[in-house]
Structure formats: structure tokens, C-alpha cells
Enzyme design. Structure first.
Site, mmCIF file in Angstrom:
data_model
loop_
_atom_site.group_PDB
_atom_site.id
_atom_site.type_symbol
_atom_site.label_atom_id
_atom_site.label_comp_id
_atom_site.label_asym_id
_atom_site.label_seq_id
_atom_site.Cartn_x
_atom_site.Cartn_y
_atom_site.Cartn_z
ATOM 1 N N HIS A 1 -32.021 -14.230 35.015
ATOM 2 C CA HIS A 1 -31.587 -14.191 36.468
ATOM 3 C C HIS A 1 -30.309 -15.381 36.840
ATOM 4 C CE1 HIS A 1 -35.619 -12.848 36.107
ATOM 5 N NE2 HIS A 1 -35.289 -11.946 36.981
HETATM 6 S S1 FES Z 1 -33.728 -17.200 35.707
HETATM 7 FE FE1 FES Z 1 -35.239 -15.800 36.060
HETATM 8 S S2 FES Z 1 -36.526 -16.178 33.932
HETATM 9 FE FE2 FES Z 1 -34.789 -17.474 33.760
#
Ligand code: FES
Length: 176
Positions: free
Chosen positions: A141
Site C-alpha cells: 500500500h
Molecule cells: S503499506 Fe500496507 S502492508 Fe505495507
């Protein structure tokens, strides 16, 4: 006839003698192995959390290695002077999870960063030497960690944790 018979018997005896000797040698080796094996922690002991030692001497400046402790990936970074300077130039109060670089490394061994390589967002494995902060980038993410393993950008709420470890010599650490 007699000559042929007496010539046969020593051959069989020789065979039995050699076979018995070989069995004894194999038995001896089998008895020795468990003894040697007992001198090291077994896999289940290591998995349960036994400390591990890591030799840092092959890790060149600018390189990272990954080892496993308690089933977790541990990143060990041999930081460059530039990475250390960047980590120390930050205004700590401005960080999402304020912590100084000095508090995250061992005094006298500032070039070594040791962190648990599990993203504090949802547990993906970040990639070393990626992202905007010369540290770690999580591809799941987009969280970005700096060269001290501190969260700088993205949804992760906290810095990469530093596991318990100590230097047992200038080039060797014990984790756990
Ligand atoms: S940014 Fe979501 S698991 Fe690393």
C-alpha cells in the site's frame, strides 16, 4: 578337492569379517551423530526463539542482508555515511512515530541498522533500498520508511521495530 575346499573357507570368513567391520563402523558413525547434533540448538529450539548470531563481516557498506529470527525476516543494513546523515538531519518531532536515529542503533555501531522487516500497516515485507527516503518501501500500500526504518509516508502507523540484539564483537551480533 581338499585344496579347493580349504581355499573356499578363508574367502567366506574374510567376507564375514569385512562385513562385520563395516557394520561396526556404520554403527559407530550413527552413535556419534546424535552426540554432535545435541551440541547445537535444533530447528524447533531456534524456531521457538533461541538467539542467533550473525556475522556482519561479509556485508559491504550500502548492502542489506535478510536473516530469519523467530520466523520473522530481519533486515540488517550496513548504512552509508549519507544514509546516517539523512536519518539524523530529520526533525524528530515532525515524524509520524517520533524516534531519534540514535535510539534505534547501537552507540559506536551507527552504521548498522537492524529492524524487523514486517510492515507495520498490514504485515507485508518491505523492499530494502527502495522509496523516497533511502530506506524501505512496502509494495502493498505504498508505505515508505527511511534509512532508520522510521515510517515517513503512507498508511503504516509505526516504525519498523528494532529486535533485541547486541554486538558480541565488532563484526558479529546476537539477535534474541
Ligand atoms: S503499506 Fe500496507 S502492508 Fe505495507
Amino acid at each position: 578337492m581338499t585344496t579347493a575346499s580349504s581355499a573356499d573357507h578363508p574367502t567366506r570368513r574374510d567376507f564375514l569379517f569385512v562385513a562385520t567391520g563395516a557394520a561396526a563402523a556404520v554403527g559407530g558413525a550413527a552413535a556419534l551423530w546424535p552426540f554432535i547434533s545435541q551440541m547445537n540448538p535444533d530447528a524447533s529450539t531456534i524456531a521457538a526463539g533461541a538467539p542467533i548470531e550473525v556475522d556482519l563481516s561479509p556485508v559491504a557498506e550500502g548492502q542489506d542482508i535478510k536473516v530469519f529470527w523467530r520466523g520473522k525476516p530481519i533486515y540488517i543494513s550496513h548504512r552509508t555515511k549519507k544514509q546516517i546523515d539523512e536519518a539524523r538531519a530529520v526533525n524528530v518531532a515532525s515524524l509520524p512515530d517520533p524516534q531519534s536515529d540514535e535510539a534505534r542503533v547501537k552507540s559506536g555501531h551507527e552504521q548498522w541498522l537492524v529492524v524487523i522487516g514486517i510492515c507495520t500497516h498490514l504485515g507485508c515485507i518491505p523492499i530494502a533500498h527502495e522509496g523516497n527516503y533511502d530506506g524501505f518501501f512496502c509494495p502493498c500500500h505504498g508505505s515508505q520508511y527511511d534509512s532508520s526504518g522510521r515510517i515517513r509516508q503512507g498508511p503504516a502507523p509505526a516504525n519498523l521495530p528494532v529486535p533485541p540484539y547486541q554486538f558480541v564483537s565488532d563484526t558479529k551480533i546476537q539477535i534474541g
